[in-house]
Design a protein around this motif. Structure first.
Motif, PDB file in Angstrom:
ATOM      1  N   MET A 122      83.327  19.673  35.047  1.00 43.78           N
ATOM      2  CA  MET A 122      83.563  18.324  35.568  1.00 43.78           C
ATOM      3  C   MET A 122      84.864  17.705  35.048  1.00 43.78           C
ATOM      4  O   MET A 122      85.397  16.796  35.660  1.00 43.78           O
ATOM      5  CB  MET A 122      82.404  17.406  35.191  1.00 43.78           C
ATOM      6  N   ARG A 123      85.363  18.201  33.916  1.00 49.24           N
ATOM      7  CA  ARG A 123      86.536  17.580  33.292  1.00 49.24           C
ATOM      8  C   ARG A 123      87.757  17.541  34.198  1.00 49.24           C
ATOM      9  O   ARG A 123      88.379  16.477  34.342  1.00 49.24           O
ATOM     10  CB  ARG A 123      86.874  18.262  31.970  1.00 49.24           C
ATOM     11  N   PRO A 124      88.167  18.632  34.860  1.00 50.79           N
ATOM     12  CA  PRO A 124      89.368  18.560  35.713  1.00 50.79           C
ATOM     13  C   PRO A 124      89.228  17.516  36.826  1.00 50.79           C
ATOM     14  O   PRO A 124      90.180  16.797  37.135  1.00 50.79           O
ATOM     15  CB  PRO A 124      89.486  19.966  36.302  1.00 50.79           C
ATOM     16  N   GLN A 125      88.064  17.431  37.390  1.00 52.83           N
ATOM     17  CA  GLN A 125      87.822  16.459  38.456  1.00 52.83           C
ATOM     18  C   GLN A 125      87.968  15.038  37.921  1.00 52.83           C
ATOM     19  O   GLN A 125      88.600  14.193  38.546  1.00 52.83           O
ATOM     20  CB  GLN A 125      86.419  16.676  39.030  1.00 52.83           C
ATOM     21  N   SER A 126      87.422  14.774  36.759  1.00 52.52           N
ATOM     22  CA  SER A 126      87.516  13.434  36.190  1.00 52.52           C
ATOM     23  C   SER A 126      88.947  13.117  35.762  1.00 52.52           C
ATOM     24  O   SER A 126      89.408  11.991  35.903  1.00 52.52           O
ATOM     25  CB  SER A 126      86.548  13.258  35.027  1.00 52.52           C
ATOM     26  N   LEU A 177      73.421  11.571  30.635  1.00 50.16           N
ATOM     27  CA  LEU A 177      74.499  10.642  30.984  1.00 50.16           C
ATOM     28  C   LEU A 177      75.542  10.562  29.873  1.00 50.16           C
ATOM     29  O   LEU A 177      76.749  10.550  30.138  1.00 50.16           O
ATOM     30  CB  LEU A 177      73.922   9.247  31.257  1.00 50.16           C
ATOM     31  N   ILE A 178      75.081  10.526  28.637  1.00 47.67           N
ATOM     32  CA  ILE A 178      76.001  10.433  27.498  1.00 47.67           C
ATOM     33  C   ILE A 178      76.794  11.729  27.354  1.00 47.67           C
ATOM     34  O   ILE A 178      78.009  11.691  27.100  1.00 47.67           O
ATOM     35  CB  ILE A 178      75.222  10.081  26.212  1.00 47.67           C
ATOM     36  N   ARG A 179      76.155  12.880  27.546  1.00 47.96           N
ATOM     37  CA  ARG A 179      76.874  14.158  27.451  1.00 47.96           C
ATOM     38  C   ARG A 179      77.944  14.278  28.530  1.00 47.96           C
ATOM     39  O   ARG A 179      79.068  14.691  28.262  1.00 47.96           O
ATOM     40  CB  ARG A 179      75.885  15.328  27.531  1.00 47.96           C
ATOM     41  N   VAL A 180      77.619  13.909  29.772  1.00 43.39           N
ATOM     42  CA  VAL A 180      78.590  13.978  30.869  1.00 43.39           C
ATOM     43  C   VAL A 180      79.730  13.005  30.610  1.00 43.39           C
ATOM     44  O   VAL A 180      80.910  13.353  30.749  1.00 43.39           O
ATOM     45  CB  VAL A 180      77.911  13.673  32.230  1.00 43.39           C
ATOM     46  N   SER A 181      79.400  11.790  30.231  1.00 42.87           N
ATOM     47  CA  SER A 181      80.404  10.770  29.966  1.00 42.87           C
ATOM     48  C   SER A 181      81.361  11.206  28.856  1.00 42.87           C
ATOM     49  O   SER A 181      82.577  11.060  28.963  1.00 42.87           O
ATOM     50  CB  SER A 181      79.704   9.459  29.595  1.00 42.87           C
ATOM     51  N   SER A 182      80.815  11.772  27.806  1.00 42.11           N
ATOM     52  CA  SER A 182      81.627  12.243  26.683  1.00 42.11           C
ATOM     53  C   SER A 182      82.507  13.414  27.106  1.00 42.11           C
ATOM     54  O   SER A 182      83.695  13.460  26.790  1.00 42.11           O
ATOM     55  CB  SER A 182      80.709  12.645  25.532  1.00 42.11           C
ATOM     56  N   CYS A 229      83.698  14.093  29.988  1.00 44.01           N
ATOM     57  CA  CYS A 229      84.753  13.653  30.903  1.00 44.01           C
ATOM     58  C   CYS A 229      85.712  12.658  30.252  1.00 44.01           C
ATOM     59  O   CYS A 229      86.665  12.209  30.884  1.00 44.01           O
ATOM     60  CB  CYS A 229      84.129  13.040  32.160  1.00 44.01           C
ATOM     61  N   GLY A 230      85.451  12.304  28.993  1.00 42.40           N
ATOM     62  CA  GLY A 230      86.335  11.393  28.282  1.00 42.40           C
ATOM     63  C   GLY A 230      86.203   9.945  28.719  1.00 42.40           C
ATOM     64  O   GLY A 230      87.159   9.174  28.633  1.00 42.40           O
ATOM     65  N   TRP A 231      85.037   9.540  29.181  1.00 41.21           N
ATOM     66  CA  TRP A 231      84.833   8.181  29.693  1.00 41.21           C
ATOM     67  C   TRP A 231      84.290   7.211  28.655  1.00 41.21           C
ATOM     68  O   TRP A 231      84.183   6.025  28.913  1.00 41.21           O
ATOM     69  CB  TRP A 231      83.865   8.190  30.868  1.00 41.21           C
ATOM     70  N   GLY A 232      83.857   7.675  27.524  1.00 40.37           N
ATOM     71  CA  GLY A 232      83.211   6.780  26.562  1.00 40.37           C
ATOM     72  C   GLY A 232      81.745   6.611  26.922  1.00 40.37           C
ATOM     73  O   GLY A 232      81.206   7.327  27.773  1.00 40.37           O
ATOM     74  N   LEU A 233      81.091   5.669  26.271  1.00 39.53           N
ATOM     75  CA  LEU A 233      79.661   5.462  26.513  1.00 39.53           C
ATOM     76  C   LEU A 233      79.410   4.823  27.881  1.00 39.53           C
ATOM     77  O   LEU A 233      80.159   3.943  28.296  1.00 39.53           O
ATOM     78  CB  LEU A 233      79.066   4.570  25.426  1.00 39.53           C
ATOM     79  N   PRO A 234      78.350   5.261  28.556  1.00 36.29           N
ATOM     80  CA  PRO A 234      77.992   4.645  29.851  1.00 36.29           C
ATOM     81  C   PRO A 234      77.279   3.319  29.606  1.00 36.29           C
ATOM     82  O   PRO A 234      76.061   3.243  29.545  1.00 36.29           O
ATOM     83  CB  PRO A 234      77.058   5.683  30.485  1.00 36.29           C
ATOM     84  N   ASP A 235      78.071   2.257  29.439  1.00 35.15           N
ATOM     85  CA  ASP A 235      77.468   0.974  29.077  1.00 35.15           C
ATOM     86  C   ASP A 235      77.507  -0.054  30.205  1.00 35.15           C
ATOM     87  O   ASP A 235      77.220  -1.219  29.998  1.00 35.15           O
ATOM     88  CB  ASP A 235      78.128   0.402  27.832  1.00 35.15           C
ATOM     89  N   SER A 236      77.866   0.379  31.397  1.00 27.55           N
ATOM     90  CA  SER A 236      77.899  -0.540  32.534  1.00 27.55           C
ATOM     91  C   SER A 236      77.201   0.118  33.713  1.00 27.55           C
ATOM     92  O   SER A 236      77.516   1.255  34.074  1.00 27.55           O
ATOM     93  CB  SER A 236      79.344  -0.875  32.905  1.00 27.55           C
ATOM     94  N   ASN A 237      76.244  -0.571  34.271  1.00 25.92           N
ATOM     95  CA  ASN A 237      75.496  -0.073  35.424  1.00 25.92           C
ATOM     96  C   ASN A 237      75.687  -1.057  36.566  1.00 25.92           C
ATOM     97  O   ASN A 237      75.272  -2.197  36.471  1.00 25.92           O
ATOM     98  CB  ASN A 237      74.003   0.053  35.090  1.00 25.92           C
ATOM     99  N   GLU A 238      76.323  -0.617  37.637  1.00 23.65           N
ATOM    100  CA  GLU A 238      76.632  -1.488  38.769  1.00 23.65           C
ATOM    101  C   GLU A 238      75.675  -1.214  39.925  1.00 23.65           C
ATOM    102  O   GLU A 238      75.403  -0.067  40.248  1.00 23.65           O
ATOM    103  CB  GLU A 238      78.061  -1.254  39.267  1.00 23.65           C
ATOM    104  N   LEU A 239      75.221  -2.278  40.528  1.00 25.95           N
ATOM    105  CA  LEU A 239      74.383  -2.193  41.720  1.00 25.95           C
ATOM    106  C   LEU A 239      75.195  -2.708  42.901  1.00 25.95           C
ATOM    107  O   LEU A 239      75.780  -3.785  42.832  1.00 25.95           O
ATOM    108  CB  LEU A 239      73.122  -3.056  41.551  1.00 25.95           C
TER     109      LEU A 239
END
Length: 147
Positions: A4-8, A120-125, A127-137
């Motif tokens: 997933m890293r290259p895509q991100s 979610l935390i493993r994927v976020s980490s 991809c270099g995104w940091g913690l998934p702390d925002s959830n948008e609806l």
């Protein structure tokens, strides 16, 4: 996860399916969202047509006269649904969509406790995104085009 890293890194949207991170089935019914958010106000954006153009008034440093192309108001989910239905039934051109950050809603705590945060935390980490702390609806009327 490394796949997933290259895509991100290229900024290409990443969609991960079949993870069972959350019970997405219950979110298919708008009554579930209405039950969660009850009478809490959420952000609703309105446009005179189906296109929602982005703007940032803070960048208008020249103080030029500017009429925002999108109106932002606070409504309950029930009010949003009722007005969306009214617009559709009357055949009006205007459109609305709901955009709300769920992180600031204490009533979401029980829902969030059922999510599989480890993945979610493993994927976020990864991809270099940091913690998934925002959830948008996002809930939009049919035909809405957002930025």
């Amino acid at each position: 996860l490394e796949i997933m890293r290259p895509q991100s890194e290229e900024g290409i949207p990443l969609i991960i399916e079949g993870t069972n991170v959350m019970n997405a089935k219950k979110w298919e019914e708008l009554s579930y969202v209405q039950g969660l958010l009850k009478d809490n106000k959420v952000l609703v954006k309105r446009s005179p047509n189906s296109k929602f153009r982005y703007y940032d008034l803070k960048k208008n440093i020249g103080k030029y006269k500017f009429k925002p192309p999108v109106e932002e108001v606070q409504k309950t989910v029930n009010d949003f649904m009722a007005e969306s239905d009214e617009i559709r039934q009357e055949g009006r051109l205007e459109r609305m969509y709901l955009q709300e950050t769920l992180s600031g809603h204490p009533e979401m705590a029980e829902e969030f406790s059922t999510w599989a945060w480890e993945l979610l935390i493993r994927v976020s980490s990864s991809c270099g995104w940091g913690l998934p702390d925002s959830n948008e609806l996002f809930i939009g009327m049919r035909g809405v085009e957002t930025p």
